[in-house]
Motif scaffolding. Structure first.
Motif, PDB file in Angstrom:
ATOM      1  N   ALA A   1       0.716  -1.102   0.005  1.00  0.00           N
ATOM      2  CA  ALA A   1      -0.170   0.107   0.111  1.00  0.00           C
ATOM      3  C   ALA A   1       0.947   1.242  -0.031  1.00  0.00           C
ATOM      4  N   ASN A   2       2.012   0.868   0.587  1.00  0.00           N
ATOM      5  CA  ASN A   2       3.024   2.208   0.606  1.00  0.00           C
ATOM      6  C   ASN A   2       3.803   2.355  -0.819  1.00  0.00           C
ATOM      7  N   ARG A   3       3.293   1.325  -1.758  1.00  0.00           N
ATOM      8  CA  ARG A   3       3.847   1.347  -3.062  1.00  0.00           C
ATOM      9  C   ARG A   3       5.151   0.758  -3.216  1.00  0.00           C
ATOM     10  N   GLU A   4       5.537   0.024  -2.383  1.00  0.00           N
ATOM     11  CA  GLU A   4       6.892  -0.880  -2.405  1.00  0.00           C
ATOM     12  C   GLU A   4       6.563  -2.022  -3.494  1.00  0.00           C
ATOM     13  N   PRO A   5       7.450  -2.093  -4.433  1.00  0.00           N
ATOM     14  CA  PRO A   5       7.340  -3.209  -5.589  1.00  0.00           C
ATOM     15  C   PRO A   5       6.810  -4.601  -4.605  1.00  0.00           C
ATOM     16  N   LEU A   6       5.670  -5.115  -5.579  1.00  0.00           N
ATOM     17  CA  LEU A   6       5.463  -6.352  -5.030  1.00  0.00           C
ATOM     18  C   LEU A   6       6.659  -7.295  -4.967  1.00  0.00           C
TER      19      LEU A   6
ATOM     20  N   PRO B   1       5.834   6.113 -11.670  1.00  0.00           N
ATOM     21  CA  PRO B   1       5.208   5.487 -10.321  1.00  0.00           C
ATOM     22  C   PRO B   1       6.212   5.640  -9.079  1.00  0.00           C
ATOM     23  N   PRO B   2       5.646   5.434  -7.880  1.00  0.00           N
ATOM     24  CA  PRO B   2       6.642   5.472  -6.775  1.00  0.00           C
ATOM     25  C   PRO B   2       7.384   4.076  -6.748  1.00  0.00           C
ATOM     26  N   GLU B   3       6.833   3.024  -7.387  1.00  0.00           N
ATOM     27  CA  GLU B   3       7.347   1.794  -7.551  1.00  0.00           C
ATOM     28  C   GLU B   3       8.770   1.830  -8.038  1.00  0.00           C
TER      29      GLU B   3
ATOM     30  N   PRO C   1      17.086   1.108  -8.923  1.00  0.00           N
ATOM     31  CA  PRO C   1      18.190   2.166  -8.769  1.00  0.00           C
ATOM     32  C   PRO C   1      18.204   3.198  -9.858  1.00  0.00           C
ATOM     33  N   PRO C   2      18.559   4.296  -9.334  1.00  0.00           N
ATOM     34  CA  PRO C   2      18.596   5.422 -10.309  1.00  0.00           C
ATOM     35  C   PRO C   2      19.172   5.353 -11.671  1.00  0.00           C
ATOM     36  N   ALA C   3      20.484   4.563 -11.489  1.00  0.00           N
ATOM     37  CA  ALA C   3      21.239   4.193 -12.784  1.00  0.00           C
ATOM     38  C   ALA C   3      20.607   3.509 -13.577  1.00  0.00           C
TER      39      ALA C   3
END
Length: 293
Positions: free
Chosen positions: A63-68, A209-211, A217-219
């Protein structure tokens, strides 16, 4: 499915939908399956007495949009089950289409032991799929980031058997530099049958998206103002690595099809440049053949 678990999944689905999760029911069931150590299709076998309250910890994270995939620790890609988590890009279904194209081309080649190079391997999804599905192929998987490379090494080690042993070779290196900077690959110049890459291709400053923005990783995401910096680097490296008539395949954003096409012009030694669509009908990857110049 037990009445208690069925009720809890219904409540979790509503919570995930309210949080903006794209597939709330599927995610609620997959988290339930993970927590209860069963397959999704076996949830009906979990008795009420064995309901695990930790299920709601997983739902709160989603729900906090951490990836499944970070919650379950697994990602599925073609015929593989991969370990993933913080520090590595989660492989997407769209990339399976490009990987399938590469596998088909390698199978068609009249080459006894084909050589492939996967630039920016991340979890190792593309490299491992090629090795698993193309007999006798050797795949050189290149990754610059130490955290991502650790995940790739873990997955490569976990999928080694008598069939794939020694056929996926992991290299440390940043493919956005020159070929000499890629650990152990300079000697392959002019001999490679296929170069494939799912490079970063999101323009800096784009809304994601937040996920994606908070966990990948930004890279593995950002690639200059137009999102094309890494794609151009792949072109330069592929031009050096490929043998005449070898192929390159590069994933890109849905809006970049026209621009990516011109990264592989005839005057740079490319021919048969083609755009390809994903399962949703969007431009997703470009391929070209080396003219050997």
């Amino acid at each position: 499915m037990s009445s208690l678990l069925l009720d809890e999944i219904a409540l979790a689905t509503a919570r995930l939908a309210e949080a903006g999760v794209d597939s709330p029911r599927a995610d609620a069931e997959l988290i339930a399956a993970h927590v209860h150590n069963v397959k999704r299709g076996e949830l009906h076998t979990v008795p009420d007495a064995e309901f695990d309250a930790r299920y709601w910890e997983g739902i709160a994270r989603r729900a906090n949009r951490e990836p499944l995939q970070h919650i379950t620790g697994q990602a599925f890609f073609r015929y593989l089950e991969l370990d993933v988590g913080p520090g590595v890009f989660v492989p997407r279904p769209e990339t399976e289409v490009m990987t399938g194209w590469v596998i088909d081309r390698l199978r068609e080649m009249d080459v006894a032991s084909p050589i492939a190079v996967d630039l920016g391997t991340g979890s190792g999804a593309i490299a491992l799929s090629i090795a698993q599905e193309v007999p006798r192929a050797t795949v050189h998987a290149v990754e610059a980031d130490p955290l991502a490379r650790g995940w790739a090494e873990r997955n490569i080690t976990g999928h080694v058997d008598s069939y794939t042993a020694g056929r996926v070779l992991l290299h440390a290196g940043d493919f956005t530099g020159d070929l000499a900077g890629l650990d152990g690959l300079e000697e392959l110049a002019g001999t490679v049958d296929v170069v494939v890459s799912n490079p970063p291709y999101i323009p800096v400053g784009s809304i994601v998206p937040p996920e994606v923005g908070e966990y990948d990783p930004p890279a593995a995401l950002w690639s200059g103002e137009d999102g094309m910096t890494a794609v151009r680097a792949v072109e330069r490296v592929a031009r050096r690595l490929l043998r005449p008539d070898g192929f390159v395949a590069v994933e890109h954003g849905a809006q970049q099809g026209a621009e990516v096409y011109w990264v592989f012009p005839e005057e740079s030694g490319w021919r048969d440049t083609r755009n390809h669509k994903d399962l949703a009908g969007r431009d997703r990857f470009v391929t070209a053949r080396s003219a050997g110049t």
